[in-house]
Design a protein around this motif. Sequence first.
Motif, mmCIF file in Angstrom:
data_model
loop_
_atom_site.group_PDB
_atom_site.id
_atom_site.type_symbol
_atom_site.label_atom_id
_atom_site.label_comp_id
_atom_site.label_asym_id
_atom_site.label_seq_id
_atom_site.Cartn_x
_atom_site.Cartn_y
_atom_site.Cartn_z
ATOM 1 N N VAL A 168 0.846 -1.196 0.000
ATOM 2 C CA VAL A 168 0.000 0.000 0.000
ATOM 3 C C VAL A 168 0.876 1.239 0.000
ATOM 4 C CG1 VAL A 168 -1.717 1.301 1.303
ATOM 5 C CG2 VAL A 168 -1.849 -1.192 1.227
ATOM 6 N N LEU A 169 0.542 2.210 -0.831
ATOM 7 C CA LEU A 169 1.293 3.460 -0.878
ATOM 8 C C LEU A 169 0.648 4.494 0.027
ATOM 9 C CD1 LEU A 169 2.283 2.037 -3.555
ATOM 10 C CD2 LEU A 169 2.636 4.349 -4.440
ATOM 11 N N GLU A 170 1.471 5.189 0.793
ATOM 12 C CA GLU A 170 1.000 6.258 1.663
ATOM 13 C C GLU A 170 1.809 7.517 1.396
ATOM 14 O OE1 GLU A 170 1.188 5.075 5.720
ATOM 15 O OE2 GLU A 170 -0.249 3.427 5.510
ATOM 16 N N ALA A 171 1.126 8.646 1.268
ATOM 17 C CA ALA A 171 1.810 9.915 1.023
ATOM 18 C C ALA A 171 2.781 10.223 2.154
ATOM 19 C CB ALA A 171 0.785 11.038 0.892
ATOM 20 N N ALA A 172 3.944 10.771 1.788
ATOM 21 C CA ALA A 172 4.982 11.072 2.787
ATOM 22 C C ALA A 172 5.530 12.483 2.620
ATOM 23 C CB ALA A 172 6.116 10.055 2.684
ATOM 24 N N GLY A 173 4.694 13.388 2.109
ATOM 25 C CA GLY A 173 5.125 14.775 1.981
ATOM 26 C C GLY A 173 5.297 15.195 0.536
ATOM 27 N N VAL A 185 7.613 19.702 -8.939
ATOM 28 C CA VAL A 185 6.910 19.161 -7.774
ATOM 29 C C VAL A 185 7.428 17.762 -7.485
ATOM 30 C CG1 VAL A 185 4.690 18.410 -6.857
ATOM 31 C CG2 VAL A 185 4.846 20.543 -8.155
ATOM 32 N N ARG A 186 7.683 17.497 -6.206
ATOM 33 C CA ARG A 186 8.091 16.158 -5.785
ATOM 34 C C ARG A 186 7.074 15.632 -4.774
ATOM 35 N NH1 ARG A 186 13.809 13.631 -3.667
ATOM 36 N NH2 ARG A 186 12.910 12.014 -2.318
ATOM 37 N N LEU A 187 6.545 14.435 -5.063
ATOM 38 C CA LEU A 187 5.599 13.773 -4.172
ATOM 39 C C LEU A 187 6.273 12.520 -3.619
ATOM 40 C CD1 LEU A 187 2.391 13.895 -6.412
ATOM 41 C CD2 LEU A 187 3.231 15.631 -4.832
ATOM 42 N N ASP A 188 6.526 12.496 -2.318
ATOM 43 C CA ASP A 188 7.156 11.337 -1.693
ATOM 44 C C ASP A 188 6.091 10.380 -1.167
ATOM 45 O OD1 ASP A 188 10.169 11.851 -1.639
ATOM 46 O OD2 ASP A 188 9.405 13.734 -0.818
ATOM 47 N N PHE A 189 6.427 9.105 -1.148
ATOM 48 C CA PHE A 189 5.497 8.124 -0.595
ATOM 49 C C PHE A 189 6.253 6.976 0.067
ATOM 50 C CE2 PHE A 189 6.124 7.145 -5.121
ATOM 51 C CZ PHE A 189 6.496 5.808 -5.096
ATOM 52 N N HIS A 190 5.578 6.363 1.045
ATOM 53 C CA HIS A 190 6.066 5.154 1.690
ATOM 54 C C HIS A 190 5.303 3.978 1.101
ATOM 55 C CE1 HIS A 190 8.359 7.366 4.589
ATOM 56 N NE2 HIS A 190 7.305 7.917 5.174
ATOM 57 N N ILE A 191 5.926 2.816 1.104
ATOM 58 C CA ILE A 191 5.257 1.593 0.690
ATOM 59 C C ILE A 191 5.206 0.675 1.902
ATOM 60 C CG2 ILE A 191 5.254 -0.359 -0.908
ATOM 61 C CD1 ILE A 191 7.031 1.375 -2.750
#
Length: 241
Positions: A168-173, A185-191
Amino acid sequence: MVLADFYQQNNDKIHFSRQQASRFAKEIANDFNPLHDTDGKMFCVPGDLLFSVALERLGLSQCMRFTFSGMVSDQAVIFPDTDAEKVDITDAEGKCYLTIERSGDTTHAASLIEHLARDYVAFSGKTFPHILVPLMSDQGVMINPARPLVIYQKMEIELDRLDLTSPVLEAAGSTIEVAGKKGMVRLDFHIKENGESVGRGAKYMSLRGLQPFDNTAMGELIEEYNGYRSSYQAVRSERIT
């Protein structure tokens, strides 16, 4: 998500019709960027569709970087059958549209690849207006409402392991860097898998034609975007029923 519904294949050549690409953007990615409208003057195949097909055909490696260097329109592109660490997706004339760099172990587990691709596409489709508008507002800039250019630049992903089933991907900033009329634009995510962190990644988008932020103009753009999405979804619902 049955990817075969969104392209035609002839050996190593993949072709996306405008209808297929536009339908993927709207019905799978929830992305109503005018670049993906079938009659758009600057029509292009969604980067998320190219990403998904690349995973399906090349497999999922622990470390992957996708760099877009051109917009695929009506031309067929070649997805070579290779184990190389660097793969260029080109047309028949050799023009490169996407470069994929990969390392670490690789899996071709169809269920994992489909699950990760679908979750990433869902995450990616939430960009506008939820993330982009607050970022632009903070910097006092906005895309041109008459010609909103938001272009997929690159994406990178790193997995600690591949024995996964339902990541599952979750936004990280998110961040934005502005230079004149351009922005990045940079969108970070955790898996995560069952609550455990198993990887990380980032998506980068280029903004063009930036201008001073205007609340009224931005509100009208958001209203137009949401209205277009609602109308499309209503027509689709009637068609299905």
